[in-house]
Write a protein that holds these residues in place. Structure first.
Motif, PDB file in Angstrom:
ATOM      1  N   ILE A 154       0.838  -1.186   0.000  1.00 17.34           N
ATOM      2  CA  ILE A 154       0.000   0.000   0.000  1.00 17.34           C
ATOM      3  C   ILE A 154       0.876   1.239   0.000  1.00 17.34           C
ATOM      4  N   GLU A 155       0.553   2.160  -0.890  1.00 17.99           N
ATOM      5  CA  GLU A 155       1.207   3.458  -0.866  1.00 17.99           C
ATOM      6  C   GLU A 155       0.320   4.360   0.013  1.00 17.99           C
ATOM      7  N   ALA A 156       0.885   4.823   1.103  1.00 18.64           N
ATOM      8  CA  ALA A 156       0.092   5.618   2.058  1.00 18.64           C
ATOM      9  C   ALA A 156      -0.355   6.924   1.419  1.00 18.64           C
ATOM     10  N   ILE A 157      -1.612   7.234   1.619  1.00 17.65           N
ATOM     11  CA  ILE A 157      -2.136   8.531   1.193  1.00 17.65           C
ATOM     12  C   ILE A 157      -2.574   9.261   2.452  1.00 17.65           C
ATOM     13  N   PRO A 158      -2.626  10.573   2.445  1.00 18.27           N
ATOM     14  CA  PRO A 158      -2.989  11.314   3.655  1.00 18.27           C
ATOM     15  C   PRO A 158      -4.318  10.849   4.245  1.00 18.27           C
ATOM     16  N   GLY A 159      -4.325  10.576   5.531  1.00 15.08           N
ATOM     17  CA  GLY A 159      -5.534  10.197   6.255  1.00 15.08           C
ATOM     18  C   GLY A 159      -5.871   8.728   6.269  1.00 15.08           C
ATOM     19  N   LEU A 160      -5.190   7.916   5.468  1.00 11.03           N
ATOM     20  CA  LEU A 160      -5.538   6.507   5.360  1.00 11.03           C
ATOM     21  C   LEU A 160      -5.315   5.740   6.669  1.00 11.03           C
ATOM     22  N   PHE A 161      -4.241   6.053   7.377  1.00  5.77           N
ATOM     23  CA  PHE A 161      -3.917   5.324   8.595  1.00  5.77           C
ATOM     24  C   PHE A 161      -3.968   6.197   9.845  1.00  5.77           C
ATOM     25  N   ASP A 162      -4.739   7.268   9.783  1.00  9.01           N
ATOM     26  CA  ASP A 162      -4.866   8.158  10.955  1.00  9.01           C
ATOM     27  C   ASP A 162      -5.917   7.640  11.907  1.00  9.01           C
TER      28      ASP A 162
END
Length: 162
Positions: A154-162
């Protein structure tokens, strides 16, 4: 012969022994299933009603008989599964796979959720109890998710793992 879990039996449907099914839609193409603790049962009929699958199993002819089966795990023999096209996966093949975020180990796929968009339920790795019980929902078809031989990247995008 290897059996794989494809779902669970849900609530009874109607009065003639139908059961809602939660799991792999491949059950619609099968002639029989293996029920947890009970053995093989022929599928007399299966229907897709309003995006829900209803199974009618041989010998289950009443609502009372269906009630006794609620919650049982449903399996099939791997050899009986239809082949999928390249790039498609059965849910059970993804559960337990390692997950990498931006190339670093992050956790593993704990479950799948069906819906308008299938979601990976990812359990983060960590040493604390809180970290091990934390889960994240990530759309499987997102352009930033790649299923590869060694795991899910997975390429992290803003907010995905917050």
């Amino acid at each position: 012969m290897e059996r794989v879990e494809i779902g669970r039996l849900g609530r009874p449907y109607g009065l003639s022994g139908g059961l809602k099914f939660r799991g792999e839609p491949v059950v619609l193409a099968l002639k029989r299933v293996y029920l947890e603790g009970l053995g093989y049962r022929a599928i007399a009929k299966s229907e897709n009603l309003n995006q829900e699958i209803v199974l009618y199993l041989a010998g289950v002819n009443s609502r009372d008989a269906a009630e006794a089966l609620v919650g049982l795990r449903v399996y099939t023999d791997r050899a009986e599964l239809p082949r999928l096209e390249e790039g498609s996966y059965y849910y059970f093949e993804l559960i337990g796979r390692p997950v990498f975020v931006d190339g670093k180990p992050f956790g593993e796929v704990a479950d799948m959720r069906e819906g308008p968009q299938d979601l990976l339920v990812i359990r983060a790795q960590g040493s604390s109890l809180r970290a091990r019980h934390r889960t994240y929902l990530v759309p499987l078809q997102a352009p930033y998710v790649r299923v590869e031989e060694g795991g899910i990247h997975i390429e992290a995008i803003p907010g995905l793992f917050d």
